[in-house]
Design a protein around this motif. Structure first.
Motif, PDB file in Angstrom:
ATOM      1  N   LEU A 150       0.832  -1.048   0.203  1.00  0.00           N
ATOM      2  CA  LEU A 150      -0.466  -0.120  -0.168  1.00  0.00           C
ATOM      3  C   LEU A 150       1.020   1.162  -0.038  1.00  0.00           C
ATOM      4  O   LEU A 150      -0.031   2.055  -0.625  1.00  0.00           O
ATOM      5  N   THR A 151       1.774   0.932   0.669  1.00  0.00           N
ATOM      6  CA  THR A 151       2.695   2.106   0.627  1.00  0.00           C
ATOM      7  C   THR A 151       2.918   2.535  -0.740  1.00  0.00           C
ATOM      8  O   THR A 151       3.737   4.216  -1.133  1.00  0.00           O
ATOM      9  N   ALA A 152       3.692   1.653  -1.006  1.00  0.00           N
ATOM     10  CA  ALA A 152       4.229   1.772  -2.759  1.00  0.00           C
ATOM     11  C   ALA A 152       2.919   2.030  -3.676  1.00  0.00           C
ATOM     12  O   ALA A 152       3.508   3.423  -4.568  1.00  0.00           O
ATOM     13  N   LYS A 153       1.620   2.321  -3.652  1.00  0.00           N
ATOM     14  CA  LYS A 153       0.496   3.080  -4.186  1.00  0.00           C
ATOM     15  C   LYS A 153       0.577   3.990  -4.344  1.00  0.00           C
ATOM     16  O   LYS A 153       0.210   5.132  -5.212  1.00  0.00           O
ATOM     17  N   LEU A 154       0.535   4.121  -2.260  1.00  0.00           N
ATOM     18  CA  LEU A 154       0.698   5.502  -2.420  1.00  0.00           C
ATOM     19  C   LEU A 154       1.882   6.609  -2.755  1.00  0.00           C
ATOM     20  O   LEU A 154       1.069   7.986  -3.506  1.00  0.00           O
ATOM     21  N   THR A 155       2.839   5.855  -2.745  1.00  0.00           N
ATOM     22  CA  THR A 155       3.655   6.898  -3.328  1.00  0.00           C
ATOM     23  C   THR A 155       4.074   6.896  -5.234  1.00  0.00           C
ATOM     24  O   THR A 155       4.421   8.467  -5.377  1.00  0.00           O
ATOM     25  N   MET A 156       3.473   6.219  -5.586  1.00  0.00           N
ATOM     26  CA  MET A 156       2.902   5.970  -6.549  1.00  0.00           C
ATOM     27  C   MET A 156       1.962   7.629  -7.353  1.00  0.00           C
ATOM     28  O   MET A 156       2.048   8.101  -8.021  1.00  0.00           O
ATOM     29  N   CYS A 157       1.644   7.191  -6.599  1.00  0.00           N
ATOM     30  CA  CYS A 157      -0.213   8.303  -6.279  1.00  0.00           C
ATOM     31  C   CYS A 157       0.852   9.594  -6.310  1.00  0.00           C
ATOM     32  O   CYS A 157       0.024  10.459  -7.312  1.00  0.00           O
ATOM     33  N   LEU A 158       1.500   9.779  -5.693  1.00  0.00           N
ATOM     34  CA  LEU A 158       1.955  11.431  -5.391  1.00  0.00           C
ATOM     35  C   LEU A 158       3.217  11.996  -6.453  1.00  0.00           C
ATOM     36  O   LEU A 158       3.795  12.559  -6.770  1.00  0.00           O
ATOM     37  N   ALA A 159       3.386  10.568  -7.191  1.00  0.00           N
ATOM     38  CA  ALA A 159       4.317  10.865  -8.069  1.00  0.00           C
ATOM     39  C   ALA A 159       4.356  11.663  -9.149  1.00  0.00           C
ATOM     40  O   ALA A 159       5.303  12.373  -9.475  1.00  0.00           O
ATOM     41  N   LEU A 203      -4.951  12.792  -5.608  1.00  0.00           N
ATOM     42  CA  LEU A 203      -4.378  13.410  -4.127  1.00  0.00           C
ATOM     43  C   LEU A 203      -5.610  13.383  -2.980  1.00  0.00           C
ATOM     44  O   LEU A 203      -5.521  12.327  -2.586  1.00  0.00           O
ATOM     45  N   VAL A 204      -6.973  12.537  -3.810  1.00  0.00           N
ATOM     46  CA  VAL A 204      -8.221  12.148  -3.429  1.00  0.00           C
ATOM     47  C   VAL A 204      -7.332  10.953  -3.082  1.00  0.00           C
ATOM     48  O   VAL A 204      -7.678  10.385  -1.951  1.00  0.00           O
ATOM     49  N   ARG A 205      -6.882  10.103  -4.180  1.00  0.00           N
ATOM     50  CA  ARG A 205      -6.368   8.180  -4.197  1.00  0.00           C
ATOM     51  C   ARG A 205      -6.089   8.249  -2.860  1.00  0.00           C
ATOM     52  O   ARG A 205      -5.788   7.532  -2.261  1.00  0.00           O
ATOM     53  N   ALA A 206      -4.934   9.308  -3.170  1.00  0.00           N
ATOM     54  CA  ALA A 206      -3.983   8.861  -1.758  1.00  0.00           C
ATOM     55  C   ALA A 206      -4.291   8.995  -0.647  1.00  0.00           C
ATOM     56  O   ALA A 206      -3.959   8.126   0.364  1.00  0.00           O
ATOM     57  N   THR A 207      -4.750   9.766  -0.422  1.00  0.00           N
ATOM     58  CA  THR A 207      -5.796  10.199   0.737  1.00  0.00           C
ATOM     59  C   THR A 207      -6.111   8.988   1.231  1.00  0.00           C
ATOM     60  O   THR A 207      -6.214   9.041   2.635  1.00  0.00           O
ATOM     61  N   ILE A 233      -5.776   6.179   0.822  1.00  0.00           N
ATOM     62  CA  ILE A 233      -5.044   4.735   0.586  1.00  0.00           C
ATOM     63  C   ILE A 233      -4.328   4.874   2.625  1.00  0.00           C
ATOM     64  O   ILE A 233      -4.328   4.215   3.275  1.00  0.00           O
ATOM     65  N   ALA A 234      -3.822   5.587   2.854  1.00  0.00           N
ATOM     66  CA  ALA A 234      -3.007   6.704   3.634  1.00  0.00           C
ATOM     67  C   ALA A 234      -4.656   6.725   5.285  1.00  0.00           C
ATOM     68  O   ALA A 234      -4.264   5.711   5.629  1.00  0.00           O
ATOM     69  N   LEU A 235      -5.577   6.709   5.046  1.00  0.00           N
ATOM     70  CA  LEU A 235      -6.628   6.401   5.874  1.00  0.00           C
ATOM     71  C   LEU A 235      -7.062   5.528   5.809  1.00  0.00           C
ATOM     72  O   LEU A 235      -7.316   5.253   7.309  1.00  0.00           O
ATOM     73  N   MET A 236      -7.292   4.724   5.325  1.00  0.00           N
ATOM     74  CA  MET A 236      -7.062   3.404   5.245  1.00  0.00           C
ATOM     75  C   MET A 236      -6.217   2.426   6.094  1.00  0.00           C
ATOM     76  O   MET A 236      -6.472   1.318   6.646  1.00  0.00           O
ATOM     77  N   MET A 237      -5.240   2.716   5.786  1.00  0.00           N
ATOM     78  CA  MET A 237      -4.111   2.257   6.472  1.00  0.00           C
ATOM     79  C   MET A 237      -4.258   2.091   7.874  1.00  0.00           C
ATOM     80  O   MET A 237      -3.699   1.971   8.514  1.00  0.00           O
ATOM     81  N   GLU A 238      -4.400   3.989   7.951  1.00  0.00           N
ATOM     82  CA  GLU A 238      -4.085   4.433   9.927  1.00  0.00           C
ATOM     83  C   GLU A 238      -5.602   3.992  10.240  1.00  0.00           C
ATOM     84  O   GLU A 238      -5.409   2.862  11.069  1.00  0.00           O
ATOM     85  N   ARG A 239      -6.910   3.745   9.939  1.00  0.00           N
ATOM     86  CA  ARG A 239      -8.346   3.306  10.117  1.00  0.00           C
ATOM     87  C   ARG A 239      -8.946   2.309  10.319  1.00  0.00           C
ATOM     88  O   ARG A 239      -9.168   1.706  11.147  1.00  0.00           O
ATOM     89  N   SER A 240      -8.517   1.376   8.984  1.00  0.00           N
ATOM     90  CA  SER A 240      -9.192   0.427   8.380  1.00  0.00           C
ATOM     91  C   SER A 240      -8.283  -0.307   8.529  1.00  0.00           C
ATOM     92  O   SER A 240      -9.180  -1.895   8.638  1.00  0.00           O
ATOM     93  N   PHE A 241      -6.919  -0.917   7.728  1.00  0.00           N
ATOM     94  CA  PHE A 241      -6.661  -1.735   8.294  1.00  0.00           C
ATOM     95  C   PHE A 241      -4.980  -2.345   8.900  1.00  0.00           C
ATOM     96  O   PHE A 241      -4.233  -3.181   9.547  1.00  0.00           O
ATOM     97  N   GLY A 242      -5.302  -0.838  10.379  1.00  0.00           N
ATOM     98  CA  GLY A 242      -4.110  -2.013  11.128  1.00  0.00           C
ATOM     99  C   GLY A 242      -2.870  -1.395  11.353  1.00  0.00           C
ATOM    100  O   GLY A 242      -2.080  -1.721  12.088  1.00  0.00           O
ATOM    101  N   PHE A 243      -2.171  -0.844   9.755  1.00  0.00           N
ATOM    102  CA  PHE A 243      -1.608  -0.408   9.801  1.00  0.00           C
ATOM    103  C   PHE A 243      -0.666   0.802  10.440  1.00  0.00           C
ATOM    104  O   PHE A 243       0.649   1.655  10.591  1.00  0.00           O
ATOM    105  N   GLY A 244      -1.527   1.723  11.751  1.00  0.00           N
ATOM    106  CA  GLY A 244      -0.618   2.553  12.495  1.00  0.00           C
ATOM    107  C   GLY A 244      -0.858   2.772  13.355  1.00  0.00           C
ATOM    108  O   GLY A 244      -0.399   1.749  14.216  1.00  0.00           O
ATOM    109  N   THR A 245      -1.145   4.022  14.082  1.00  0.00           N
ATOM    110  CA  THR A 245      -0.321   3.563  15.817  1.00  0.00           C
ATOM    111  C   THR A 245      -1.182   2.283  16.881  1.00  0.00           C
ATOM    112  O   THR A 245      -1.231   2.231  17.662  1.00  0.00           O
TER     113      THR A 245
END
Length: 644
Positions: free
Chosen positions: A506-515, A539-543, A545-557
Motif C-alpha cells: 500500500l505504501t508503494a501505491k501511495l508513493t506512485m499516486c504522489l509521483a 491527492l484524493v486517492r492518496a488520502t 489509501i493513507a486513511l485506510m492504512m491508519e484506520r481500517s487495516f491496522g497499519f497505524g499506531t
C-alpha cells in the motif's frame, strides 16, 4: 356558446364506445331484455386491444354503478379473465357470491382455469366491428357518415379509432388522421418493439452486463425448447450507469438475440395516463400484455422515478408513492408468478430505488454499465459507421473520445458519415472523425509538457517500485470539453490482486499516486491543481489509501478500526489527520528521491511523451534504459574511465 358545445361533446359517448356497445348488445340481448335474470358470461374478444373500451361499454349497458344489494355489495362485475382466473376456488366463490350479472372478458378461452369454467353459464364471442356497426353507431349519435367512410373505419382496430374519432370530431377528419397509418391492423397486436439494432454478440463496451445477458439468452433459448424450467432462469436485472451508456439498446439487443418481444415502459409513460388509478391500470396492462406475449422482456426506463418508501415519509405525497411502489411490487412478484417474463430496469441513480424492488424474484441482480473504454469506443464507432469504410488507426479518436457515451459516439459517427458524403465518398477519414468530435481547446506546449512530466513521474516510480507490468502512458492533446470529467493523462499498470496487500504494498501505491505531483515539483518547481480536485484525482486517492492504512487495516499506531471510510468526517480527528499527513509526506519524499535518482530518464520520457502523446509499456522501458545507459556512460567519461 362554444363552451356549452364543448360540454355537450364531452358528455356524448364516443363513436368507438357506441360501436362496442352494439357488439355487446348483440350477444347479450336476451339478458339485457330480462334484467331480473342472473348470468355469468365469458366474452371472447377478437380485438383484444380494445378490451378497455368494451369494458366501459359493458359497465354502461349493465348500469354497473347503480346496482347494489341491500348490504351495499355490487351486483354487477365486469372484469378481465386474468384478474380472477388464478384465484383459489374459495376466493373466487366469495367474490362472485353477491354478483347477479358478471361479464368476464378474455382473448384466449383455452387459458381459462377449470375453477372459473365451473362458475360460468355460457361463453360468447364478439367479432371485430363491421362497417354496418360503424354506420349504425354513427346514426345513433346523429353523426354524418358515408358508406365508404364506415368501411374505412372498420379496417382499423377499435382502440385506434377511439383515439382519432373523439366526440364532436367529424368522421372525415378522423379518417384523415388514420390514413397516415400504413398498416391498419398493426395496433391490433400488443405493443412490442420490432426487431431492430444489434444482437448481444455484436455489442461492445457492456462488460458484465453483456456476460449476464449472453448467459440469460442461452437460458431463455433452453426454456423455449423445453430443456430448462423457468425456476432456473433469472427474473430480471437493474442496469445502472451514466446517461447515454446504452441501457435501452442492451434490452433491445437481448430481445433480438433470443427473438422475443420487447415491451417498453417507464414511470413517466404510466403517469401520463392520468391520476393514480390510471397509472396503476397502465402498469398492470403492460404486464397483462407481457403475459400474453411470453416469453418476452419488459424494459422499465428511469426506474428511480418510482422513488423509495424510506424517504420523505412525512411528505403529503408519500401515500401516493407507496401505492405506486406497492402496485409495481405486485406486478413484479405476483402470487401466481410471472413465468416467461424478464424485467429489465434502467437507472442513473441506484440509491434512490426502494430496496424491496431489488429483492430475489423481482430485479434480483444489479449490473453497472460504465463508460466504454478505448477498445469499446472503437467498436461502437465502427458499428455506427455501418457500411462506410474507414482509413484511420483510431489513435487520435481514442484520446479525443474519452468520457464519451455510446450515444455521444453514435452522433460522432453520423456527423463523420455526413462529412464523407459531402466529399462524395463512402470512405470516412481520420479528419472526418476528429471533426465530428466536439471541439476542445488544444493544450499549449507548456501545458502538454507539464502533463507529460506528471505522467512520466507516475510511470518511473511505478516501475521502480515494481507495481506490475506497465501497459501504456498517454497524455491528451486537448483540454476536456465543458462538463467532462476526463483526466489529461493516463498511466496504466496491469493491476495485481489486492486481497493480501501488505503495508509495503500500500505504501508503494501511495508513493506512485504522489509521483506525478513530485515530478512537477522537481522539474517545474511546483505542482498544478490537476493533482487534486474531484474523486479519482491523485491527492484524493492518496488520502484514501493513507486513511485506510491508519484506520481500517491496522497499519497505524492503533489497531482500532472503522468500517466507514468517510474521508471528510474522519479527518476531523486531529490525531488521525496528523498520521495521514505524515504518511503522505513520507511517500512524497520517497517519490522525489526516486525521481531525482532517475532524473535523466524522467526528462527523456517527458520529452518523448510530449511529442508522441502515447507510449506502450515496452517503448517506455526502452526510453528509460537508453537514458540510464547514456547517463552511466557520461558518468564513466566524467570520472576518467574509458581513456587510454
Amino acid at each position: 356558446m362554444d363552451f356549452e358545445l364543448y360540454k355537450r361533446d364531452a358528455r356524448r359517448p364516443s363513436l368507438a364506445l357506441k360501436v362496442a356497445a352494439i357488439g355487446l348488445r348483440r350477444v347479450l340481448r336476451p339478458f339485457l331484455r330480462h334484467p331480473e335474470a342472473s348470468f355469468r358470461a365469458l366474452v371472447v374478444l377478437d380485438d383484444w386491444s380494445a378490451v378497455d373500451i368494451y369494458r366501459q361499454a359493458c359497465n354502461t349497458l349493465l348500469e354497473a354503478d347503480n346496482n347494489y344489494d341491500p348490504a351495499g355489495n355490487r351486483t354487477v362485475l365486469v372484469t378481465k379473465a386474468f384478474e380472477i382466473n388464478d384465484q383459489p376456488s374459495a376466493s373466487m366463490v366469495a367474490k362472485l357470491r353477491p354478483i347477479r350479472h358478471a361479464v368476464i372478458f378474455c382473448d384466449k378461452p383455452e387459458e381459462i382455469s377449470q375453477h372459473l369454467r365451473l362458475v360460468l353459464d355460457f361463453d360468447v364471442s364478439v367479432p371485430k366491428p363491421t362497417a354496418a356497426d360503424f354506420a349504425r353507431a354513427a346514426e345513433r349519435l346523429s353523426l354524418p357518415i358515408k358508406p365508404g367512410e364506415a368501411e374505412q373505419l372498420a379496417a382499423f382496430p377499435l382502440e385506434t379509432v377511439s383515439l382519432a374519432a373523439r366526440p364532436g370530431r367529424p368522421v372525415a377528419r378522423a379518417l384523415k388522421s388514420l390514413a397516415s397509418m400504413q398498416d391498419p391492423d398493426a395496433e391490433a397486436k400488443p405493443q412490442a418493439q420490432s426487431k431492430r439494432g444489434p444482437n448481444l454478440e455484436t455489442l461492445a463496451g457492456y462488460g458484465e452486463a453483456r456476460d449476464w445477458g449472453l448467459q440469460l439468452a442461452a437460458d431463455i433459448l433452453a426454456y423455449k425448447q423445453g430443456k430448462l424450467e423457468w425456476a432456473d432462469v433469472d427474473r430480471g436485472v437493474l442496469l445502472h450507469g451514466p446517461p447515454g451508456t446504452g441501457k435501452t439498446m442492451f434490452a433491445q439487443a437481448l430481445a433480438n438475440t433470443v427473438d422475443i418481444p420487447l415491451l417498453l415502459a417507464s414511470a413517466a409513460r404510466w403517469q401520463s395516463e392520468g391520476h393514480l388509478g390510471d397509472l396503476l391500470k397502465a402498469m398492470r396492462d403492460v404486464f397483462d400484455r407481457a403475459n400474453r406475449l411470453r416469453p418476452c422482456i419488459v424494459f422499465i426506463d428511469e426506474f428511480d422515478s418510482f422513488g423509495s418508501r424510506r424517504f420523505n415519509v412525512h411528505s403529503q405525497h408519500h401515500d401516493y408513492k407507496r401505492h405506486v411502489i406497492n402496485g409495481l411490487l405486485e406486478c413484479l412478484d405476483p402470487s401466481e408468478g410471472r413465468e416467461g417474463i424478464i424485467v429489465i430496469g434502467a437507472t442513473n441513480d441506484i440509491d434512490a430505488i426502494d430496496p424491496a424492488l431489488l429483492r430475489p424474484g423481482r430485479l434480483e441482480k444489479t449490473v453497472a454499465i460504465e463508460l466504454p473504454d478505448g477498445d469499446a469506443r472503437i467498436e461502437i464507432l465502427k458499428h455506427h459507421l455501418g457500411d462506410y469504410e474507414t482509413k484511420t488507426d483510431f489513435r487520435e479518436y481514442v484520446f479525443g473520445s474519452r468520457g464519451m457515451t455510446g450515444a455521444d459516439i453514435a452522433k460522432v459517427a453520423r456527423d463523420a458519415r455526413r462529412f464523407a458524403r459531402r466529399r462524395g465518398s463512402t470512405v470516412v477519414l481520420e479528419e472526418d472523425i476528429l471533426a465530428a468530435i466536439p471541439s476542445r481547446l488544444p493544450l499549449t506546449s507548456d501545458q502538454r509538457y507539464r502533463v507529460a512530466v506528471h505522467e512520466a513521474g507516475h510511470a518511473i516510480v511505478g516501475l521502480t517500485l515494481d507495481l506490475g507490468p506497465l501497459e501504456m502512458v498517454a497524455i491528451a492533446s486537448h483540454l476536456p470539453r465543458e462538463g467532462e470529467e476526463v483526466a489529461l493523462g493516463l498511466t496504466g499498470f496491469q493491476p495485481a490482486s489486492a486481497a493480501f496487500s501488505t503495508e509495503a504494498d500500500l505504501t508503494a501505491k501511495l508513493t506512485m499516486c504522489l509521483a506525478g505531483l513530485a515530478a512537477e515539483k522537481l522539474v517545474l518547481g511546483g505542482h498544478s491543481v490537476a493533482s487534486g480536485g474531484g474523486p479519482g484525482s491523485d491527492l484524493v486517492r492518496a488520502t484514501e489509501i493513507a486513511l485506510m492504512m491508519e484506520r481500517s487495516f491496522g497499519f497505524g499506531t492503533s489497531l482500532a478500526t472503522e468500517a466507514d471510510n468517510n474521508t471528510a468526517r474522519q479527518l476531523h480527528d486531529e490525531t488521525l489527520d496528523r498520521a495521514v499527513e505524515a504518511r503522505l509526506q513520507a511517500s512524497l519524499n520517497s517519490a522525489l528521491v526516486i525521481l531525482e535518482t532517475g532524473r535523466s530518464a524522467l526528462d527523456a520520457l517527458a520529452l518523448a511523451l510530449t511529442e508522441r502523446l502515447a507510449l506502450t509499456g515496452e517503448a517506455v522501458q526502452e526510453i528509460i534504459s537508453e537514458a540510464s545507459g547514456k547517463k552511466a556512460h557520461e558518468a564513466k567519461i566524467g570520472s576518467g574511465g574509458g581513456r587510454s
